[in-house]
Design an enzyme around this catalytic site. Structure first.
Site, PDB file in Angstrom:
ATOM      1  CG  ASP A   8     -11.653 -35.081  97.943  1.00  0.00           C
ATOM      2  OD1 ASP A   8     -10.993 -34.599  97.954  1.00  0.00           O
ATOM      3  OD2 ASP A   8     -11.832 -34.284  96.223  1.00  0.00           O
ATOM      4  CB  CYS A  66     -11.406 -31.382  97.957  1.00  0.00           C
ATOM      5  SG  CYS A  66     -11.471 -29.766  97.399  1.00  0.00           S
ATOM      6  CG  HIS A  99     -16.369  -8.861 108.072  1.00  0.00           C
ATOM      7  ND1 HIS A  99     -16.411  -8.331 106.847  1.00  0.00           N
ATOM      8  CD2 HIS A  99     -16.462  -8.719 109.416  1.00  0.00           C
ATOM      9  CE1 HIS A  99     -15.435  -7.517 108.026  1.00  0.00           C
ATOM     10  NE2 HIS A  99     -15.855  -7.020 109.148  1.00  0.00           N
ATOM     11  CG  HIS A 134     -20.847  -7.418 108.727  1.00  0.00           C
ATOM     12  ND1 HIS A 134     -20.209  -7.374 107.784  1.00  0.00           N
ATOM     13  CD2 HIS A 134     -19.924  -6.741 109.876  1.00  0.00           C
ATOM     14  CE1 HIS A 134     -18.843  -6.459 108.201  1.00  0.00           C
ATOM     15  NE2 HIS A 134     -19.324  -6.431 109.584  1.00  0.00           N
TER      16      HIS A 134
END
Ligand code: RB5
Length: 150
Positions: A8, A66, A99, A134
């Protein structure tokens, strides 16, 4: 690797720095999804562009920026298949790949320095998913998504 990047207005300057830095990586093709100025925009719109590029548009990974990395990562994570991680340091950038098999890296231009951003980007691009236990956990995330996707 095809990499979609977006931000943004708060992330605009840091996004440009990151795009410059990405030129140092061989074989990384960058798709700049905007925004293209410091004029105020709504971060969900830019999150959606990058998330769709990764989930459906052929990009392998994404980077979103952002002010805090929070809003843009929350929004990106609404798109099925997206695992966006808001990271602050090298450790979280490494862990989100090892992970969580994160496919989008998020960070906040008002939170981290340009130097840290470069460190996160390098770590995110160069770290592989560890798999094993994982894998099962990441699959469970996808199951949650399926449960609520009509
Ligand atoms: C914009 O001022 C700011 O709210 C946005 O960049 C982001 O930090 C939202 O989470």
């Amino acid at each position: 690797m095809k990499l979609a990047i977006g931000c943004d207005h708060a992330g605009y300057e840091l996004k440009n720095e990151v795009i410059d830095y990405l030129k140092e990586f061989e074989g990384v093709e960058v798709e700049d999804c905007g925004t293209y100025s410091t004029e105020s925009v709504d971060y969900p719109d830019l999150a959606l562009k990058v998330a769709e590029a990764v989930a459906f548009g052929g990009a392998d990974r994404g980077i979103i920026i952002c002010g805090t990395g929070i809003g843009i990562s929350i929004a990106a994570n609404k798109v099925p298949g997206i695992r966006a991680a808001n990271c602050h340091d090298k450790y979280t950038a490494r862990m989100c790949r090892e992970h969580n098999d994160a496919n989008i890296l998020a960070f906040g231009s008002r939170v981290i320095s340009g130097e840290t951003a470069r460190e996160l980007v390098k770590t995110f691009l160069e770290t592989d998913f560890a798999g094993g236990r994982h894998q099962r956990r990441v699959e469970k995330i996808a199951e949650i998504e399926k449960k609520y996707t009509k």
